[in-house]
Scaffold this motif. Structure first.
Motif, PDB file in Angstrom:
ATOM      1  N   VAL A  94       9.987  59.156 196.987  1.00 59.21           N
ATOM      2  CA  VAL A  94      10.053  58.887 196.095  1.00 59.21           C
ATOM      3  C   VAL A  94      12.091  58.759 196.932  1.00 59.21           C
ATOM      4  O   VAL A  94      12.065  59.799 196.377  1.00 59.21           O
ATOM      5  N   THR A  95      13.335  58.142 196.832  1.00 56.32           N
ATOM      6  CA  THR A  95      14.452  58.078 196.913  1.00 56.32           C
ATOM      7  C   THR A  95      14.968  57.780 195.822  1.00 56.32           C
ATOM      8  O   THR A  95      14.515  56.268 195.285  1.00 56.32           O
ATOM      9  N   GLY A  96      16.687  57.704 196.171  1.00 62.20           N
ATOM     10  CA  GLY A  96      17.512  56.960 195.247  1.00 62.20           C
ATOM     11  C   GLY A  96      17.652  56.996 193.681  1.00 62.20           C
ATOM     12  O   GLY A  96      18.286  56.108 193.126  1.00 62.20           O
ATOM     13  N   LEU A  97      16.664  58.030 193.571  1.00 61.26           N
ATOM     14  CA  LEU A  97      17.303  58.602 191.624  1.00 61.26           C
ATOM     15  C   LEU A  97      18.523  59.489 191.895  1.00 61.26           C
ATOM     16  O   LEU A  97      18.679  59.847 192.190  1.00 61.26           O
ATOM     17  N   ASP A  98      18.191  58.985 190.075  1.00 62.97           N
ATOM     18  CA  ASP A  98      20.753  59.453 189.563  1.00 62.97           C
ATOM     19  C   ASP A  98      19.872  60.302 189.130  1.00 62.97           C
ATOM     20  O   ASP A  98      19.687  61.143 187.401  1.00 62.97           O
ATOM     21  N   GLY A  99      19.790  61.497 189.929  1.00 68.29           N
ATOM     22  CA  GLY A  99      19.504  62.980 189.412  1.00 68.29           C
ATOM     23  C   GLY A  99      18.389  63.356 188.540  1.00 68.29           C
ATOM     24  O   GLY A  99      17.818  64.309 187.783  1.00 68.29           O
ATOM     25  N   THR A 100      16.752  62.557 189.107  1.00 66.16           N
ATOM     26  CA  THR A 100      15.541  62.420 187.988  1.00 66.16           C
ATOM     27  C   THR A 100      14.438  63.445 188.787  1.00 66.16           C
ATOM     28  O   THR A 100      13.443  63.388 188.057  1.00 66.16           O
ATOM     29  N   GLY A 101      14.949  63.670 190.336  1.00 66.44           N
ATOM     30  CA  GLY A 101      13.831  64.387 190.901  1.00 66.44           C
ATOM     31  C   GLY A 101      13.894  65.282 191.015  1.00 66.44           C
ATOM     32  O   GLY A 101      13.898  65.993 190.023  1.00 66.44           O
ATOM     33  N   GLY A 102      12.804  66.176 192.007  1.00 63.52           N
ATOM     34  CA  GLY A 102      12.322  67.931 191.204  1.00 63.52           C
ATOM     35  C   GLY A 102      11.871  68.096 193.261  1.00 63.52           C
ATOM     36  O   GLY A 102      11.252  67.158 193.070  1.00 63.52           O
ATOM     37  N   ASP A 103      12.207  69.157 193.758  1.00 60.64           N
ATOM     38  CA  ASP A 103      11.130  69.932 194.376  1.00 60.64           C
ATOM     39  C   ASP A 103       9.889  70.238 193.653  1.00 60.64           C
ATOM     40  O   ASP A 103       9.515  70.701 192.665  1.00 60.64           O
ATOM     41  N   PRO A 104       8.718  69.209 194.370  1.00 52.97           N
ATOM     42  CA  PRO A 104       7.372  69.118 194.031  1.00 52.97           C
ATOM     43  C   PRO A 104       6.943  70.643 194.347  1.00 52.97           C
ATOM     44  O   PRO A 104       7.076  71.487 195.209  1.00 52.97           O
ATOM     45  N   PRO A 105       5.599  71.272 193.445  1.00 48.67           N
ATOM     46  CA  PRO A 105       5.011  72.418 193.534  1.00 48.67           C
ATOM     47  C   PRO A 105       4.202  72.715 194.789  1.00 48.67           C
ATOM     48  O   PRO A 105       3.967  71.884 195.632  1.00 48.67           O
ATOM     49  N   PRO A 106       4.114  73.746 195.446  1.00 50.56           N
ATOM     50  CA  PRO A 106       3.522  73.812 196.711  1.00 50.56           C
ATOM     51  C   PRO A 106       2.038  73.924 196.577  1.00 50.56           C
ATOM     52  O   PRO A 106       1.126  74.708 196.146  1.00 50.56           O
ATOM     53  N   THR A 107       2.020  72.288 196.512  1.00 51.87           N
ATOM     54  CA  THR A 107       0.258  71.824 196.525  1.00 51.87           C
ATOM     55  C   THR A 107      -0.408  70.562 197.666  1.00 51.87           C
ATOM     56  O   THR A 107       0.469  70.965 198.977  1.00 51.87           O
ATOM     57  N   PRO A 108      -1.262  70.916 197.673  1.00 53.53           N
ATOM     58  CA  PRO A 108      -2.131  70.124 198.754  1.00 53.53           C
ATOM     59  C   PRO A 108      -1.368  68.544 198.502  1.00 53.53           C
ATOM     60  O   PRO A 108      -1.287  68.408 199.677  1.00 53.53           O
ATOM     61  N   GLN A 109      -0.456  67.915 197.708  1.00 57.12           N
ATOM     62  CA  GLN A 109      -0.084  66.852 197.606  1.00 57.12           C
ATOM     63  C   GLN A 109       1.209  67.220 198.460  1.00 57.12           C
ATOM     64  O   GLN A 109       1.780  66.153 199.387  1.00 57.12           O
ATOM     65  N   ARG A 110       2.316  68.495 198.517  1.00 57.92           N
ATOM     66  CA  ARG A 110       2.902  68.473 198.911  1.00 57.92           C
ATOM     67  C   ARG A 110       3.181  68.947 200.810  1.00 57.92           C
ATOM     68  O   ARG A 110       3.560  68.315 201.244  1.00 57.92           O
ATOM     69  N   ALA A 111       1.824  69.821 201.291  1.00 59.83           N
ATOM     70  CA  ALA A 111       1.269  69.529 202.218  1.00 59.83           C
ATOM     71  C   ALA A 111       1.554  68.742 202.821  1.00 59.83           C
ATOM     72  O   ALA A 111       1.608  68.352 203.823  1.00 59.83           O
ATOM     73  N   ALA A 112       0.412  67.586 202.427  1.00 64.30           N
ATOM     74  CA  ALA A 112       0.274  65.851 202.841  1.00 64.30           C
ATOM     75  C   ALA A 112       1.183  65.261 203.208  1.00 64.30           C
ATOM     76  O   ALA A 112       1.576  64.684 204.163  1.00 64.30           O
ATOM     77  N   LEU A 113       2.248  65.504 201.742  1.00 63.71           N
ATOM     78  CA  LEU A 113       3.390  64.536 202.459  1.00 63.71           C
ATOM     79  C   LEU A 113       4.832  65.078 203.601  1.00 63.71           C
ATOM     80  O   LEU A 113       5.366  64.399 204.416  1.00 63.71           O
ATOM     81  N   LEU A 114       4.557  66.231 203.486  1.00 62.87           N
ATOM     82  CA  LEU A 114       4.985  67.192 204.288  1.00 62.87           C
ATOM     83  C   LEU A 114       4.574  66.962 205.647  1.00 62.87           C
ATOM     84  O   LEU A 114       5.555  66.614 207.055  1.00 62.87           O
TER      85      LEU A 114
END
Length: 572
Positions: free
Chosen positions: A66-86
């Motif tokens: 999800v993009t376009g956030l007004d400073g409310t995003g964040g770096d996700p932790p190293p999880t299987p979900q992050r690996a799948a998104l990468l």
């Protein structure tokens, strides 16, 4: 035994007595022996040999950015979900994916959708978007869901397995307007109609157990096709196709497009191997069964499955009965047979009986009848918000190109409808089904002074005078402005002209209502619901008294026919 016999008799009839005076066991004008004959199960119906396939909702999922956030995003932790998104980002040749994930303007999100029964390639559906636990992201407001591929997921051998891609999703994320008061809601949202089906979902009948045979499959298909046909590539053809000795595929009859469960129920109540004499006798039994509320629902569906002049005449007699349930079930079946006699009792049910409202509106929308169209149009002026919006959606389903309900695609972003009917003003917005704003009543205006946010970049300022300035602020670019009147319509159009999305407009309307700048009733998903009675009405529905009369005298009927898909909150 002599002393226990009365107790046994009492216990055996207690469930029937508990139904209440409006649902008595036997009507005084019915012959007991004839009713006993009428309630016996028919042995040659398709339901004896089959069970339906494809009536469940299928969950599809993915992880996406999800993009376009007004400073409310964040770096996700190293999880299987992050690996799948990468992996997915690399598949799309996204450069420096880890740096992109680390920005506070982006967030990893889990995307979930539900494919409705009978969904076809090209159909749209809603998707839910949420930030997983352990994420630093605090809000998805103003976000845009980047393209995501959705598939079924299953746990096999303690591992999550991914199936074929069944759908895709993308679009503006709509966060619940009350998220400002509940932080947990800020990390969840929806993309209305943001999902796109990529593979047809089969619908059909599975022949059970030892009954399966090529011959029976052909007999079932022939019986169904005698009753139902549709056009494929301009040619009239039957809706049933025997595929194997245990599966008969069904195409959906267009009249049932918003009530697929009813379609399969009617199909399974078609008889096979029935002679003309046997059908005549069954028609007589069903006509009798229709006259009692305990058996009316089943009888009506079976008469609908038979179709034809005699079935219609029996249903017409039922639609004139004084009992509310008999009248409703008969009229509902008549509607799917496209008989004008259905219109008056269904309109009455939609207007006056909350328990029947969902089914009645859906049945009226299935008709190709001008009288039904006019009846739905008349319901746009009633006091109940859910009835008014329900009638609007039913009209849209019936005749989407009609000038009254067609509306416009505002900015190519959402459906916008301005109904200048002279009725009590109301604005309705959706959080399911599709992004849509319906303004009931023309020339609605904001009360000044007011200042509203429409997303993170658009400000609506009406502090002085009789005009409102809508401004868009973007870093490194000149400010864009529109000066308009206090008209709600004019302000909505100005927001969209400056690049505002559907969630931006909804946010502005919600804030205006909270600040007292919008005196009109603003309703969100005021959808008719099954079994709606005064006791079960939400606080939100009751607070809008001018539009939602308290149905204190409503009877808590339990509707026995399938719920239509027209008002599903899954947005399939």
């Amino acid at each position: 035994m002599t002393r226990r016999a009365p107790l046994l008799i009492l216990f055996s009839i207690a469930p029937l007595l508990a139904v209440g005076c409006t649902r008595s066991w036997l009507r005084p004008d019915l012959d007991t022996s004839a009713l006993e004959e009428a309630t016996r199960e028919d042995s040659n119906l398709i339901s004896r040999y089959t069970h339906p396939y494809g009536l469940n909702y299928v969950q599809v999922q993915s992880v996406a950015l999800v993009t376009g956030l007004d400073g409310t995003g964040g770096d996700p932790p190293p999880t299987p979900q992050r690996a799948a998104l990468l992996d997915e980002m690399k598949r799309h040749d996204v450069h420096h994916p880890n740096e992109l994930l680390a920005k506070d303007s982006t967030a990893l999100a889990v995307v979930t959708g539900y494919l409705r029964p009978g969904a076809q390639r090209g159909d749209n559906f809603d998707v839910e978007v949420r930030v997983p636990s352990r994420s630093d992201a605090t809000s998805l407001r103003d976000g845009w869901l980047m393209p995501a591929r959705l598939s079924e997921h299953a746990v096999l051998g303690q591992q999550v397995r991914t199936g074929h891609v069944l759908a895709e999703a993308e679009g503006a994320v709509l966060v619940d307007p009350s998220a400002d008061e509940d932080e947990a809601l800020a990390t969840r949202g929806r993309v209305l109609s943001g999902g796109l089906v990529r593979k047809d979902r089969p619908l059909g009948l599975i022949i059970s157990g030892q009954s399966k045979s090529v011959r029976l499959a052909k007999e079932i298909a022939a019986a169904v096709n005698e009753r139902f046909s549709t056009k494929v590539d301009g040619r009239r053809t039957g809706v049933a196709t025997p595929k194997t000795d245990e599966f008969v595929e069904l195409r959906i009859d267009p009249r049932y497009k918003d009530n697929i469960s009813r379609f399969t129920k009617v199909v399974r109540n078609i008889a096979i191997r029935e002679s003309a004499g046997e059908r005549q006798a069954r028609l007589g039994r069903l006509a009798l069964q229709l006259m009692d509320p305990l058996t009316a629902a089943t009888a009506a569906v079976r008469l609908e499955a038979i179709g034809g002049e005699q079935a219609v005449e029996a249903l017409k007699r039922g639609a004139k009965q004084s009992d509310a349930e008999v009248r409703f079930y008969a009229a509902e079946a008549l509607a799917y047979l496209d008989e004008t006699a259905a219109v008056e009792p269904l309109t009455e049910a939609a207007r006056d009986e909350p328990a029947f409202r969902v089914n009645a509106l859906a049945a009226l929308s299935a008709m190709n009848d001008y009288v039904a169209y006019e009846a739905l149009r008349s319901l746009l002026d009633v006091r109940s918000a859910e009835t008014r919006y329900g009638a609007f959606r039913a009209l849209w389903s019936m005749t989407p190109d009609d000038a009254l309900v067609a509306g416009e695609r505002l900015g190519g972003k959402f459906s916008y409808h301005l109904l200048d009917l002279g009725s009590t003003p109301m604005i309705h917005v959706t959080q399911s089904f599709r992004p849509e704003i319906v303004v009931f009543g023309g020339d609605q205006r904001f009360q000044l002074p007011m200042v509203l946010d429409a997303g993170k970049n658009i400000l609506v300022n009406g502090m002085t005078g009789s005009q409102i300035t809508v401004s868009r602020f973007s870093a490194g670019q000149p400010t864009q402005k529109r000066v308009v009147s206090t008209s709600v319509d004019a302000v909505i159009r100005a927001i969209v002209e400056l690049g505002g999305t559907y969630p931006d407009v909804v946010q502005a309307l919600q804030q205006a209502k909270q600040d007292g700048a919008l005196l009109t009733s603003l309703r969100v998903d005021a959808l008719p619901e099954a079994g709606r009675t005064y006791a079960s009405r939400s606080a939100d529905a009751r607070e809008d008294a001018p539009l939602d009369p308290e149905d204190a005298g409503a009877t808590p009927y339990r509707v026995a026919t399938p719920l239509p898909d027209l008002f599903s909150r899954k947005g399939g």
